[in-house]
Scaffold this active site. Structure first.
Site, PDB file in Angstrom:
ATOM      1  N   CYS A 129       0.832  -1.206   0.000  1.00  0.00           N
ATOM      2  CA  CYS A 129       0.000   0.000   0.000  1.00  0.00           C
ATOM      3  C   CYS A 129       0.867   1.257   0.000  1.00  0.00           C
ATOM      4  CB  CYS A 129      -0.929  -0.042   1.221  1.00  0.00           C
ATOM      5  SG  CYS A 129      -2.116   1.306   1.245  1.00  0.00           S
ATOM      6  N   CYS A 132      -0.435   4.221   1.832  1.00  0.00           N
ATOM      7  CA  CYS A 132      -0.393   4.095   3.300  1.00  0.00           C
ATOM      8  C   CYS A 132       1.029   4.303   3.834  1.00  0.00           C
ATOM      9  CB  CYS A 132      -0.820   2.705   3.748  1.00  0.00           C
ATOM     10  SG  CYS A 132      -2.296   2.076   2.982  1.00  0.00           S
ATOM     11  N   ASP A 133       2.001   3.667   3.183  1.00  0.00           N
ATOM     12  CA  ASP A 133       3.331   3.529   3.801  1.00  0.00           C
ATOM     13  C   ASP A 133       4.424   4.404   3.210  1.00  0.00           C
ATOM     14  OD1 ASP A 133       2.218   1.710   5.509  1.00  0.00           O
ATOM     15  OD2 ASP A 133       2.809  -0.048   4.365  1.00  0.00           O
TER      16      ASP A 133
HETATM   17  C1  LIG Z   1      -0.417  -4.125   5.072  1.00  0.00           C
HETATM   18  C2  LIG Z   1      -1.555  -3.134   4.917  1.00  0.00           C
HETATM   19  C3  LIG Z   1      -1.374  -1.831   5.332  1.00  0.00           C
HETATM   20  C4  LIG Z   1      -2.415  -0.917   5.221  1.00  0.00           C
HETATM   21  N1  LIG Z   1      -2.216   0.357   5.668  1.00  0.00           N
HETATM   22  C5  LIG Z   1      -3.225   1.251   5.598  1.00  0.00           C
HETATM   23  C6  LIG Z   1      -3.046   2.574   6.103  1.00  0.00           C
HETATM   24  O1  LIG Z   1      -1.980   2.935   6.622  1.00  0.00           O
HETATM   25  N2  LIG Z   1      -4.095   3.439   5.981  1.00  0.00           N
HETATM   26  C7  LIG Z   1      -5.288   3.083   5.409  1.00  0.00           C
HETATM   27  O2  LIG Z   1      -6.191   3.902   5.372  1.00  0.00           O
HETATM   28  N3  LIG Z   1      -5.464   1.845   4.917  1.00  0.00           N
HETATM   29  C8  LIG Z   1      -4.477   0.917   4.999  1.00  0.00           C
HETATM   30  N4  LIG Z   1      -4.657  -0.335   4.493  1.00  0.00           N
HETATM   31  C9  LIG Z   1      -5.941  -0.642   3.839  1.00  0.00           C
HETATM   32  C10 LIG Z   1      -7.015  -0.955   4.904  1.00  0.00           C
HETATM   33  O3  LIG Z   1      -6.506  -1.907   5.807  1.00  0.00           O
HETATM   34  C11 LIG Z   1      -8.275  -1.484   4.210  1.00  0.00           C
HETATM   35  O4  LIG Z   1      -8.726  -0.555   3.249  1.00  0.00           O
HETATM   36  C12 LIG Z   1      -9.399  -1.741   5.232  1.00  0.00           C
HETATM   37  O5  LIG Z   1      -8.926  -2.516   6.294  1.00  0.00           O
HETATM   38  C13 LIG Z   1     -10.574  -2.426   4.569  1.00  0.00           C
HETATM   39  O6  LIG Z   1     -11.503  -2.804   5.555  1.00  0.00           O
HETATM   40  P1  LIG Z   1     -12.717  -3.793   5.227  1.00  0.00           P
HETATM   41  O7  LIG Z   1     -13.504  -3.879   6.481  1.00  0.00           O
HETATM   42  O8  LIG Z   1     -13.411  -3.383   3.993  1.00  0.00           O
HETATM   43  O9  LIG Z   1     -12.053  -5.199   4.867  1.00  0.00           O
HETATM   44  P2  LIG Z   1     -11.042  -6.152   5.644  1.00  0.00           P
HETATM   45  O10 LIG Z   1     -10.181  -5.406   6.580  1.00  0.00           O
HETATM   46  O11 LIG Z   1     -10.389  -6.939   4.561  1.00  0.00           O
HETATM   47  O12 LIG Z   1     -11.976  -7.106   6.533  1.00  0.00           O
HETATM   48  C14 LIG Z   1     -12.679  -8.168   5.978  1.00  0.00           C
HETATM   49  C15 LIG Z   1     -13.299  -9.004   7.083  1.00  0.00           C
HETATM   50  O13 LIG Z   1     -14.141  -9.997   6.506  1.00  0.00           O
HETATM   51  C16 LIG Z   1     -13.843 -11.257   7.090  1.00  0.00           C
HETATM   52  N5  LIG Z   1     -14.260 -12.304   6.160  1.00  0.00           N
HETATM   53  C17 LIG Z   1     -13.968 -12.440   4.828  1.00  0.00           C
HETATM   54  N6  LIG Z   1     -14.574 -13.529   4.340  1.00  0.00           N
HETATM   55  C18 LIG Z   1     -15.270 -14.093   5.379  1.00  0.00           C
HETATM   56  C19 LIG Z   1     -16.102 -15.235   5.492  1.00  0.00           C
HETATM   57  N7  LIG Z   1     -16.371 -16.021   4.465  1.00  0.00           N
HETATM   58  N8  LIG Z   1     -16.632 -15.500   6.715  1.00  0.00           N
HETATM   59  C20 LIG Z   1     -16.387 -14.727   7.795  1.00  0.00           C
HETATM   60  N9  LIG Z   1     -15.614 -13.622   7.730  1.00  0.00           N
HETATM   61  C21 LIG Z   1     -15.070 -13.311   6.533  1.00  0.00           C
HETATM   62  C22 LIG Z   1     -12.355 -11.176   7.363  1.00  0.00           C
HETATM   63  O14 LIG Z   1     -11.953 -12.181   8.273  1.00  0.00           O
HETATM   64  C23 LIG Z   1     -12.279  -9.762   7.947  1.00  0.00           C
HETATM   65  O15 LIG Z   1     -12.700  -9.764   9.278  1.00  0.00           O
HETATM   66  C24 LIG Z   1      -3.652  -1.297   4.643  1.00  0.00           C
HETATM   67  C25 LIG Z   1      -3.841  -2.617   4.228  1.00  0.00           C
HETATM   68  C26 LIG Z   1      -2.815  -3.530   4.382  1.00  0.00           C
HETATM   69  C27 LIG Z   1      -3.034  -4.981   3.972  1.00  0.00           C
END
Ligand SMILES: Cc1cc2nc3c(=O)[nH]c(=O)nc-3n(C[C@H](O)[C@H](O)[C@H](O)COP(=O)(O)OP(=O)(O)OC[C@H]3O[C@@H](n4cnc5c(N)ncnc54)[C@H](O)[C@@H]3O)c2cc1C
Length: 316
Positions: A129, A132-133
Protein backbone atom coordinates in the site's frame (compact mmCIF):
# COMPACT_ATOMS: atom_id res chain seq x y z
CA UNK A 1 -34.55 -13.98 13.11
CA UNK A 2 -32.12 -11.08 13.47
CA UNK A 3 -32.79 -7.72 11.82
CA UNK A 4 -29.28 -7.68 10.39
CA UNK A 5 -26.25 -9.92 9.93
CA UNK A 6 -22.91 -8.30 9.09
CA UNK A 7 -20.36 -10.56 7.39
CA UNK A 8 -16.85 -9.21 7.94
CA UNK A 9 -15.23 -7.78 11.05
CA UNK A 10 -12.78 -5.34 9.47
CA UNK A 11 -13.06 -1.56 9.60
CA UNK A 12 -16.22 -1.55 7.44
CA UNK A 13 -18.11 -4.32 9.25
CA UNK A 14 -17.21 -3.04 12.71
CA UNK A 15 -18.30 0.51 11.90
CA UNK A 16 -21.57 -0.89 10.51
CA UNK A 17 -22.01 -2.75 13.81
CA UNK A 18 -21.34 0.36 15.93
CA UNK A 19 -23.92 2.34 13.94
CA UNK A 20 -26.39 -0.58 13.97
CA UNK A 21 -26.08 -0.74 17.77
CA UNK A 22 -26.80 2.96 18.05
CA UNK A 23 -29.84 2.53 15.76
CA UNK A 24 -30.90 -0.34 18.07
CA UNK A 25 -30.83 -2.81 15.18
CA UNK A 26 -30.76 -6.36 16.54
CA UNK A 27 -27.72 -7.80 14.79
CA UNK A 28 -24.82 -10.25 14.65
CA UNK A 29 -21.35 -9.75 13.21
CA UNK A 30 -19.12 -12.49 11.79
CA UNK A 31 -15.42 -12.24 11.14
CA UNK A 32 -13.05 -15.07 10.43
CA UNK A 33 -10.20 -12.70 11.34
CA UNK A 34 -11.48 -9.97 13.66
CA UNK A 35 -9.75 -6.72 12.65
CA UNK A 36 -9.29 -7.82 9.01
CA UNK A 37 -6.48 -6.32 6.93
CA UNK A 38 -5.90 -3.68 9.59
CA UNK A 39 -4.12 -6.34 11.65
CA UNK A 40 -1.36 -6.34 8.98
CA UNK A 41 -0.82 -2.56 8.86
CA UNK A 42 2.47 -1.71 10.49
CA UNK A 43 1.76 1.92 11.30
CA UNK A 44 -1.35 3.87 10.32
CA UNK A 45 -0.70 7.57 9.84
CA UNK A 46 -3.77 8.70 7.91
CA UNK A 47 -6.68 7.78 10.17
CA UNK A 48 -8.02 10.98 11.75
CA UNK A 49 -7.54 11.19 15.49
CA UNK A 50 -4.17 9.40 15.51
CA UNK A 51 -0.95 10.89 14.23
CA UNK A 52 0.47 7.39 14.17
CA UNK A 53 -0.95 4.12 15.48
CA UNK A 54 -0.05 0.46 14.80
CA UNK A 55 -2.81 -1.23 12.74
CA UNK A 56 -3.52 -3.97 15.32
CA UNK A 57 -3.97 -1.32 18.05
CA UNK A 58 -6.44 0.66 15.93
CA UNK A 59 -8.40 -2.50 15.15
CA UNK A 60 -8.40 -3.53 18.83
CA UNK A 61 -10.00 -0.18 19.66
CA UNK A 62 -12.72 -0.84 17.06
CA UNK A 63 -13.29 -4.36 18.47
CA UNK A 64 -13.68 -2.87 21.96
CA UNK A 65 -16.17 -0.31 20.65
CA UNK A 66 -18.28 -3.06 19.01
CA UNK A 67 -18.23 -5.04 22.29
CA UNK A 68 -19.07 -1.92 24.32
CA UNK A 69 -22.58 -2.12 22.80
CA UNK A 70 -22.93 -5.75 23.89
CA UNK A 71 -22.31 -7.25 20.45
CA UNK A 72 -20.21 -10.39 20.22
CA UNK A 73 -17.98 -10.84 17.18
CA UNK A 74 -18.54 -14.41 16.03
CA UNK A 75 -15.27 -15.83 14.80
CA UNK A 76 -16.90 -18.19 12.30
CA UNK A 77 -16.33 -18.60 8.57
CA UNK A 78 -19.46 -17.98 6.54
CA UNK A 79 -19.67 -20.55 3.74
CA UNK A 80 -23.22 -20.27 2.45
CA UNK A 81 -25.83 -17.58 1.76
CA UNK A 82 -29.39 -18.15 0.57
CA UNK A 83 -32.67 -16.28 0.23
CA UNK A 84 -35.54 -17.35 2.50
CA UNK A 85 -39.01 -15.88 3.04
CA UNK A 86 -38.62 -12.33 4.42
CA UNK A 87 -34.85 -12.51 4.59
CA UNK A 88 -31.68 -14.52 4.26
CA UNK A 89 -30.02 -17.56 5.78
CA UNK A 90 -26.31 -17.80 6.37
CA UNK A 91 -24.42 -21.01 7.03
CA UNK A 92 -21.16 -20.92 8.96
CA UNK A 93 -18.69 -23.68 9.78
CA UNK A 94 -20.70 -24.10 13.03
CA UNK A 95 -24.36 -23.10 12.60
CA UNK A 96 -27.15 -21.53 10.54
CA UNK A 97 -28.50 -18.02 11.23
CA UNK A 98 -31.29 -15.94 9.71
CA UNK A 99 -31.72 -12.20 9.25
CA UNK A 100 -33.98 -9.74 7.45
CA UNK A 101 -31.03 -7.84 5.97
CA UNK A 102 -27.33 -8.38 5.28
CA UNK A 103 -24.26 -6.16 5.11
CA UNK A 104 -21.43 -7.80 3.20
CA UNK A 105 -18.04 -6.48 4.34
CA UNK A 106 -15.68 -9.35 3.51
CA UNK A 107 -12.98 -7.02 2.21
CA UNK A 108 -10.28 -7.85 -0.26
CA UNK A 109 -6.71 -8.98 -0.22
CA UNK A 110 -3.69 -7.65 -2.05
CA UNK A 111 -2.52 -9.83 -4.88
CA UNK A 112 0.83 -11.40 -3.97
CA UNK A 113 3.76 -12.19 -6.25
CA UNK A 114 4.61 -15.37 -4.31
CA UNK A 115 8.36 -14.80 -4.61
CA UNK A 116 11.00 -15.66 -1.98
CA UNK A 117 11.36 -12.94 0.67
CA UNK A 118 7.89 -11.43 0.07
CA UNK A 119 6.31 -12.84 3.25
CA UNK A 120 9.50 -12.73 5.32
CA UNK A 121 9.93 -8.96 4.84
CA UNK A 122 6.26 -7.91 5.07
CA UNK A 123 6.33 -4.85 7.33
CA UNK A 124 10.14 -4.87 7.15
CA UNK A 125 10.36 -3.08 3.83
CA UNK A 126 7.71 -4.95 1.85
CA UNK A 127 4.37 -3.16 1.56
CA UNK A 128 1.23 -3.54 -0.55
CA UNK A 129 0.00 0.00 0.00
CA UNK A 130 1.99 2.98 -1.32
CA UNK A 131 -0.67 5.48 -0.26
CA UNK A 132 -0.39 4.09 3.30
CA UNK A 133 3.33 3.53 3.80
CA UNK A 134 5.14 6.04 1.55
CA UNK A 135 6.15 8.37 4.45
CA UNK A 136 7.99 5.47 6.11
CA UNK A 137 10.56 5.58 3.26
CA UNK A 138 11.78 9.16 3.57
CA UNK A 139 15.16 9.58 1.80
CA UNK A 140 15.30 5.83 1.04
CA UNK A 141 15.64 3.89 -2.22
CA UNK A 142 12.52 1.95 -3.10
CA UNK A 143 11.13 -0.27 -5.84
CA UNK A 144 7.49 -0.27 -6.97
CA UNK A 145 6.30 -3.35 -8.80
CA UNK A 146 3.40 -3.09 -11.24
CA UNK A 147 2.17 -1.23 -14.28
CA UNK A 148 -1.41 -0.20 -13.51
CA UNK A 149 -2.80 2.96 -11.93
CA UNK A 150 -1.97 1.81 -8.39
CA UNK A 151 1.71 1.31 -9.28
CA UNK A 152 2.14 4.50 -11.30
CA UNK A 153 0.28 6.79 -8.87
CA UNK A 154 2.08 4.94 -6.07
CA UNK A 155 5.45 5.77 -7.65
CA UNK A 156 4.49 9.46 -7.92
CA UNK A 157 3.37 9.48 -4.29
CA UNK A 158 6.43 7.63 -2.97
CA UNK A 159 8.74 9.94 -4.95
CA UNK A 160 7.56 12.84 -2.77
CA UNK A 161 9.37 11.14 0.15
CA UNK A 162 11.99 8.74 -1.19
CA UNK A 163 15.47 9.50 -2.50
CA UNK A 164 15.10 7.23 -5.55
CA UNK A 165 12.19 5.19 -6.94
CA UNK A 166 12.48 2.31 -9.42
CA UNK A 167 9.23 1.28 -11.09
CA UNK A 168 9.54 -2.29 -12.30
CA UNK A 169 7.02 -3.61 -14.80
CA UNK A 170 7.06 -6.93 -16.65
CA UNK A 171 5.81 -5.38 -19.90
CA UNK A 172 7.18 -2.51 -21.99
CA UNK A 173 3.90 -0.55 -21.77
CA UNK A 174 1.92 0.53 -18.71
CA UNK A 175 -1.76 -0.32 -18.18
CA UNK A 176 -2.14 2.92 -16.19
CA UNK A 177 -3.94 5.94 -17.62
CA UNK A 178 -1.63 7.87 -20.00
CA UNK A 179 -2.05 11.11 -18.00
CA UNK A 180 -0.56 9.42 -14.91
CA UNK A 181 2.26 7.87 -16.94
CA UNK A 182 3.10 11.27 -18.43
CA UNK A 183 3.17 12.85 -14.99
CA UNK A 184 5.39 10.09 -13.63
CA UNK A 185 7.88 10.38 -16.51
CA UNK A 186 8.49 14.03 -15.60
CA UNK A 187 9.78 13.12 -12.14
CA UNK A 188 13.56 12.77 -12.33
CA UNK A 189 13.98 10.55 -9.28
CA UNK A 190 11.70 7.85 -10.78
CA UNK A 191 13.62 5.35 -12.93
CA UNK A 192 11.75 2.90 -15.16
CA UNK A 193 12.84 -0.73 -15.30
CA UNK A 194 10.62 -2.22 -18.00
CA UNK A 195 10.26 -5.74 -19.41
CA UNK A 196 11.72 -7.05 -16.18
CA UNK A 197 10.51 -8.77 -13.01
CA UNK A 198 11.57 -9.09 -9.41
CA UNK A 199 12.17 -12.75 -8.64
CA UNK A 200 13.43 -12.47 -5.05
CA UNK A 201 13.59 -9.96 -2.19
CA UNK A 202 16.72 -10.26 -0.09
CA UNK A 203 18.10 -8.80 3.15
CA UNK A 204 19.19 -9.59 6.68
CA UNK A 205 16.69 -8.03 9.14
CA UNK A 206 15.07 -5.72 6.55
CA UNK A 207 14.82 -5.44 2.77
CA UNK A 208 18.21 -4.72 1.17
CA UNK A 209 17.85 -5.74 -2.45
CA UNK A 210 15.41 -6.74 -5.17
CA UNK A 211 16.78 -9.47 -7.40
CA UNK A 212 15.78 -9.08 -11.06
CA UNK A 213 14.94 -11.70 -13.67
CA UNK A 214 17.08 -9.87 -16.29
CA UNK A 215 20.15 -7.71 -15.63
CA UNK A 216 19.49 -3.95 -15.52
CA UNK A 217 22.42 -1.66 -16.42
CA UNK A 218 24.73 -4.58 -15.80
CA UNK A 219 23.31 -5.39 -12.34
CA UNK A 220 21.26 -8.45 -11.44
CA UNK A 221 19.72 -6.70 -8.42
CA UNK A 222 18.72 -3.24 -7.22
CA UNK A 223 19.84 -1.98 -3.81
CA UNK A 224 16.60 -0.84 -2.18
CA UNK A 225 15.24 -0.34 1.36
CA UNK A 226 11.65 -0.97 0.38
CA UNK A 227 9.56 -2.87 -2.16
CA UNK A 228 5.96 -1.83 -2.86
CA UNK A 229 3.97 -4.58 -4.55
CA UNK A 230 1.13 -2.86 -6.41
CA UNK A 231 -0.23 -5.59 -8.66
CA UNK A 232 -3.88 -5.34 -7.73
CA UNK A 233 -6.41 -6.58 -5.19
CA UNK A 234 -8.65 -9.64 -5.10
CA UNK A 235 -12.11 -8.91 -3.64
CA UNK A 236 -13.63 -11.63 -1.42
CA UNK A 237 -16.85 -11.70 -3.40
CA UNK A 238 -17.43 -15.46 -3.84
CA UNK A 239 -20.22 -15.46 -1.21
CA UNK A 240 -22.02 -12.57 -2.92
CA UNK A 241 -22.33 -14.60 -6.11
CA UNK A 242 -24.42 -17.19 -4.24
CA UNK A 243 -27.21 -14.59 -3.88
CA UNK A 244 -27.04 -13.41 -7.47
CA UNK A 245 -25.45 -10.12 -6.45
CA UNK A 246 -24.07 -8.16 -9.38
CA UNK A 247 -20.30 -7.76 -9.51
CA UNK A 248 -18.32 -5.37 -11.68
CA UNK A 249 -15.70 -6.47 -14.22
CA UNK A 250 -13.05 -6.75 -11.46
CA UNK A 251 -15.39 -8.81 -9.22
CA UNK A 252 -16.16 -6.04 -6.71
CA UNK A 253 -19.77 -5.86 -5.47
CA UNK A 254 -21.62 -3.11 -7.33
CA UNK A 255 -23.39 -0.71 -4.94
CA UNK A 256 -25.34 2.51 -5.21
CA UNK A 257 -24.36 5.58 -3.12
CA UNK A 258 -26.48 4.17 -0.24
CA UNK A 259 -24.36 0.96 -0.38
CA UNK A 260 -27.35 -1.07 -1.68
CA UNK A 261 -26.75 -3.98 -4.05
CA UNK A 262 -29.13 -5.18 -6.78
CA UNK A 263 -30.71 -7.59 -4.21
CA UNK A 264 -33.17 -5.74 -1.94
CA UNK A 265 -32.11 -6.00 1.71
CA UNK A 266 -28.46 -6.74 0.90
CA UNK A 267 -25.89 -3.97 1.32
CA UNK A 268 -22.10 -4.02 0.92
CA UNK A 269 -19.32 -1.88 2.40
CA UNK A 270 -15.57 -1.37 2.49
CA UNK A 271 -12.91 -2.82 0.19
CA UNK A 272 -15.41 -5.33 -1.23
CA UNK A 273 -17.79 -2.68 -2.54
CA UNK A 274 -17.48 -0.50 -5.63
CA UNK A 275 -19.76 2.53 -5.64
CA UNK A 276 -20.90 2.88 -9.24
CA UNK A 277 -19.35 5.93 -10.82
CA UNK A 278 -17.16 6.48 -7.73
CA UNK A 279 -13.41 6.48 -7.30
CA UNK A 280 -11.90 3.12 -6.36
CA UNK A 281 -10.14 4.10 -3.13
CA UNK A 282 -9.46 1.51 -0.44
CA UNK A 283 -8.57 2.93 2.96
CA UNK A 284 -9.68 2.77 6.61
CA UNK A 285 -11.61 6.03 6.29
CA UNK A 286 -13.46 4.91 3.16
CA UNK A 287 -14.25 1.52 4.76
CA UNK A 288 -15.59 3.12 7.96
CA UNK A 289 -17.60 5.65 5.95
CA UNK A 290 -19.14 2.87 3.84
CA UNK A 291 -19.98 0.86 6.97
CA UNK A 292 -21.79 3.82 8.54
CA UNK A 293 -23.79 4.49 5.38
CA UNK A 294 -24.69 0.81 4.96
CA UNK A 295 -26.05 0.67 8.54
CA UNK A 296 -28.06 3.86 8.00
CA UNK A 297 -29.52 2.36 4.81
CA UNK A 298 -30.43 -0.84 6.70
CA UNK A 299 -32.24 1.28 9.29
CA UNK A 300 -34.12 3.03 6.52
CA UNK A 301 -34.94 -0.29 4.83
CA UNK A 302 -36.23 -1.87 8.06
CA UNK A 303 -38.38 1.16 8.83
CA UNK A 304 -39.71 1.31 5.29
CA UNK A 305 -38.36 4.65 4.30
CA UNK A 306 -37.91 6.36 7.68
CA UNK A 307 -34.98 8.79 7.46
CA UNK A 308 -32.12 7.62 9.68
CA UNK A 309 -31.71 9.88 12.69
CA UNK A 310 -28.14 11.13 12.93
CA UNK A 311 -26.49 9.29 15.80
CA UNK A 312 -25.04 12.52 17.23
CA UNK A 313 -28.53 13.92 17.81
CA UNK A 314 -29.41 11.58 20.68
CA UNK A 315 -27.64 9.96 23.61
CA UNK A 316 -27.63 6.14 23.49
C1 LIG B 1 -0.42 -4.13 5.07
C2 LIG B 1 -1.55 -3.13 4.92
C3 LIG B 1 -1.37 -1.83 5.33
C4 LIG B 1 -2.41 -0.92 5.22
N1 LIG B 1 -2.22 0.36 5.67
C5 LIG B 1 -3.23 1.25 5.60
C6 LIG B 1 -3.05 2.57 6.10
O1 LIG B 1 -1.98 2.93 6.62
N2 LIG B 1 -4.09 3.44 5.98
C7 LIG B 1 -5.29 3.08 5.41
O2 LIG B 1 -6.19 3.90 5.37
N3 LIG B 1 -5.46 1.84 4.92
C8 LIG B 1 -4.48 0.92 5.00
N4 LIG B 1 -4.66 -0.33 4.49
C9 LIG B 1 -5.94 -0.64 3.84
C10 LIG B 1 -7.02 -0.96 4.90
O3 LIG B 1 -6.51 -1.91 5.81
C11 LIG B 1 -8.28 -1.48 4.21
O4 LIG B 1 -8.73 -0.55 3.25
C12 LIG B 1 -9.40 -1.74 5.23
O5 LIG B 1 -8.93 -2.52 6.29
C13 LIG B 1 -10.57 -2.43 4.57
O6 LIG B 1 -11.50 -2.80 5.56
P1 LIG B 1 -12.72 -3.79 5.23
O7 LIG B 1 -13.50 -3.88 6.48
O8 LIG B 1 -13.41 -3.38 3.99
O9 LIG B 1 -12.05 -5.20 4.87
P2 LIG B 1 -11.04 -6.15 5.64
O10 LIG B 1 -10.18 -5.41 6.58
O11 LIG B 1 -10.39 -6.94 4.56
O12 LIG B 1 -11.98 -7.11 6.53
C14 LIG B 1 -12.68 -8.17 5.98
C15 LIG B 1 -13.30 -9.00 7.08
O13 LIG B 1 -14.14 -10.00 6.51
C16 LIG B 1 -13.84 -11.26 7.09
N5 LIG B 1 -14.26 -12.30 6.16
C17 LIG B 1 -13.97 -12.44 4.83
N6 LIG B 1 -14.57 -13.53 4.34
C18 LIG B 1 -15.27 -14.09 5.38
C19 LIG B 1 -16.10 -15.24 5.49
N7 LIG B 1 -16.37 -16.02 4.46
N8 LIG B 1 -16.63 -15.50 6.71
C20 LIG B 1 -16.39 -14.73 7.79
N9 LIG B 1 -15.61 -13.62 7.73
C21 LIG B 1 -15.07 -13.31 6.53
C22 LIG B 1 -12.36 -11.18 7.36
O14 LIG B 1 -11.95 -12.18 8.27
C23 LIG B 1 -12.28 -9.76 7.95
O15 LIG B 1 -12.70 -9.76 9.28
C24 LIG B 1 -3.65 -1.30 4.64
C25 LIG B 1 -3.84 -2.62 4.23
C26 LIG B 1 -2.81 -3.53 4.38
C27 LIG B 1 -3.03 -4.98 3.97
Amino acid sequence: MYDLIIIGAGAAGMTASIYASRYKINHLIFGETPGGQGMEALQVENYPGYVSIPGPELMQKMIEQVKHYGVEIKQEKVGGLSKIENGFEIKTNKEKYQAKTLILAMGASFRHLNIPGEDKFLGKGVSYCASCDAPLFKEKNVAIIGGGNAAVTGAIHVAAFAKKVFIIHRRDQYRAEPAWVEKMKKIDKIEEVLSNEVKEIKGEEKVEEAVLANPYQGNQSLKVDGVFIEVGQVPSSALAKQLGIELDERSYVKVNPGMGTNVPGVFAAGDLAAIQGGLLFRQFVTATSDGARAAASVYQYLHQGAAPAPSWSKKS
